[in-house]
Scaffold this motif. Sequence first.
Motif, PDB file in Angstrom:
ATOM      1  N   TYR A   1      -2.839   6.660  -3.549  1.00 21.62           N
ATOM      2  CA  TYR A   1      -3.595   5.512  -3.027  1.00 21.62           C
ATOM      3  C   TYR A   1      -4.801   5.222  -3.920  1.00 21.62           C
ATOM      4  O   TYR A   1      -5.890   4.918  -3.431  1.00 21.62           O
ATOM      5  CB  TYR A   1      -4.053   5.738  -1.579  1.00 21.62           C
ATOM      6  N   ASP A   2      -4.574   5.316  -5.234  1.00 20.95           N
ATOM      7  CA  ASP A   2      -5.639   4.970  -6.179  1.00 20.95           C
ATOM      8  C   ASP A   2      -5.872   3.460  -6.099  1.00 20.95           C
ATOM      9  O   ASP A   2      -6.995   2.980  -6.127  1.00 20.95           O
ATOM     10  CB  ASP A   2      -5.213   5.385  -7.596  1.00 20.95           C
ATOM     11  N   LEU A   3      -4.758   2.735  -6.008  1.00 24.31           N
ATOM     12  CA  LEU A   3      -4.835   1.283  -5.833  1.00 24.31           C
ATOM     13  C   LEU A   3      -4.176   0.923  -4.512  1.00 24.31           C
ATOM     14  O   LEU A   3      -3.096   1.419  -4.207  1.00 24.31           O
ATOM     15  CB  LEU A   3      -4.110   0.551  -6.972  1.00 24.31           C
ATOM     16  N   ASP A   4      -4.815   0.061  -3.748  1.00 26.04           N
ATOM     17  CA  ASP A   4      -4.166  -0.440  -2.527  1.00 26.04           C
ATOM     18  C   ASP A   4      -3.454  -1.749  -2.882  1.00 26.04           C
ATOM     19  O   ASP A   4      -3.444  -2.158  -4.052  1.00 26.04           O
ATOM     20  CB  ASP A   4      -5.182  -0.606  -1.382  1.00 26.04           C
TER      21      ASP A   4
ATOM     22  N   VAL B   1      -4.162  -4.807  -2.400  1.00 29.20           N
ATOM     23  CA  VAL B   1      -5.037  -5.850  -2.950  1.00 29.20           C
ATOM     24  C   VAL B   1      -5.370  -5.544  -4.417  1.00 29.20           C
ATOM     25  O   VAL B   1      -5.324  -6.421  -5.285  1.00 29.20           O
ATOM     26  CB  VAL B   1      -6.336  -5.990  -2.119  1.00 29.20           C
ATOM     27  N   HIS B   2      -5.669  -4.273  -4.696  1.00 27.92           N
ATOM     28  CA  HIS B   2      -5.928  -3.857  -6.081  1.00 27.92           C
ATOM     29  C   HIS B   2      -4.696  -4.128  -6.940  1.00 27.92           C
ATOM     30  O   HIS B   2      -4.801  -4.577  -8.088  1.00 27.92           O
ATOM     31  CB  HIS B   2      -6.209  -2.347  -6.164  1.00 27.92           C
TER      32      HIS B   2
ATOM     33  N   THR C   1       0.836  -1.193   0.000  1.00 23.84           N
ATOM     34  CA  THR C   1       0.000   0.000   0.000  1.00 23.84           C
ATOM     35  C   THR C   1       0.873   1.245   0.000  1.00 23.84           C
ATOM     36  O   THR C   1       0.632   2.181  -0.749  1.00 23.84           O
ATOM     37  CB  THR C   1      -0.926  -0.025   1.225  1.00 23.84           C
ATOM     38  N   GLY C   2       1.909   1.249   0.853  1.00 24.87           N
ATOM     39  CA  GLY C   2       2.802   2.405   0.894  1.00 24.87           C
ATOM     40  C   GLY C   2       2.689   3.183   2.193  1.00 24.87           C
ATOM     41  O   GLY C   2       1.588   3.477   2.647  1.00 24.87           O
TER      42      GLY C   2
END
Lengths: 300, 263
Positions: A122-125, A127-128, A106-107
């Motif tokens: 954080y457009d993609l976490d 899991v995404h 995630t970061g």
Amino acid sequence: MSDLSKALSAGEFVVTGEIGPPKGTNLENCLKKEADPLKNQVHAINVTDTQSAVMRMGPVAPSVKLLERGIEPVLQLTGRDRNRLALQAELLSAWELGIKNVLCLTGDHHAMGDHGESKQVYDLDSVHLLKTINTLNEGNDLAGQKLKGSPDIFAGAVVNPGSEPVEMQVLKMKKKHQNGAKFFQTQAVFDPYQLESFLEETKDIKAPILAGIVLLKSSKMARYMNENVPGVKVPENIIQELENTPKEKLQEKSAEIAARLIKELKDLCQGVHIMPLGWSHVVPKALELADLTQMAEIKN
Amino acid sequence: MVFLTNKIARNLIIKEGRKEGDVNMHATIQKSLEEIMSFIKDEEKVLIVGCDNCAAKCKSGGRPEAEKMESRLKEKGVNVTGWIVPEPAGASLCKLSNTKKVLLEDHSDMVGESDSVLVLSCGQGIHTVMDAVGDSLIIHPGCDTTFGGETTKDGELIEEFCSLCGQCIIEHTGGLCPLTLCSKGLLNGPCGGTDEGKCEVDANKDCGWKLIYERLKSFDRLDLLLEYQEPKNFANSNQPRQLEITEKEVKFTSANGVKVIER
């Protein structure tokens, strides 16, 4: 198939290392100090992605340099700084450059780093990101368009067995696996019993797990980690052990402690992920003490 | 399993603080005097206008604040025509008809004497003043509009539970919004920075996903945590946005196009 993937499939006890790119362009120095001592000692080396939200060279260039040195990289990729377009683009570029392993994160929040005024994405976490890699591997992008040539990225994820409540971590791990994680590296573990109980909770998740081992440099560092790193709990006896060690013997002691942990964890998981945090030169000793030099022998 | 609505849900959450008098509003903070001074030219005659609703609750633009701003500006040598916080008590500056009446009728002379107005309220209050006075006065924003807040403890604390994101997903998270409560706005949380229910960013801050986990656990719906949540559709977040209401439809327009909802 990446070497890491092959080794895990073959049931080898896998060892991975980790390096952090430099804050600047001094990559050569960084590689000499942090990567070269690990060559032939580990199956692959993770390259962190703007870890702790501190600006530094991105992970792609160092990963390519590792390949040039005959070392397999694991590209760490976070969702904090890039949107889904940029992440897909980065994954395709990385694949093209020969990078086959990607660890999806995630970061760290920018409040922890030195660019606290930046715009977080954080457009993609994580899991995404895992699902995105799956999607690209299957020949499509996130908009459902067909790709002209697709990668075969070996995707992994992180899990934090020391984080409470542990049930949340178990659920998250299941979710990561369901969405494409093919292997896991854990946050630093210091308690084999805790890892054992965590592994019991997650035994239905059929993916190899590499237990995280951090090289402790001092009792001060250990205490700092206890205060500041979520899920990390260095036990008091280890802190005392370090406290009672004279400065000139600390590297030796660090290797000894790491080796002891590795031996205790060896039968529980499929490998270890070592985070030297700058002390890469200590890793070979730790592996030797842990009777893990077969890797070096095979590679040589 | 019945899902409680968000309003009731909030009362059950961790927070015990909500009292009868607690309300929802735009949370604003005053800009620094330094920044405000940088807006004002020499010789400019400034009128201060505040708001007796949200800004008063936030102590950024109520009567005491407007009065204090007058003395602070005068101390700095600014020519202040005066201050107005529209009546009646509790009146929202963003109510155009009232604000127009107060500024253009009740206090037309003060308005007529001024070159500009420093508005101590949220963005909507500021725009209402602009709509009321037209081109006759330069508008200076005196506050930063920070979030849509909900007061607790009779106004001692104002917290954020909804980010007005345009795509409500609280169906999947027991009524608690992860975009708002999670520091990273994750849809498939938590992240690796959670520990003992606290966020990695601030040890005093609750991990939004721990709150969601506890709530779902109390309803025996932890299965929802395993459901994959798609990445957010940011197409509806492209500003500026508008809602157009016609006899048969409601049309939502963002920079990405129009979404038509039949009535």
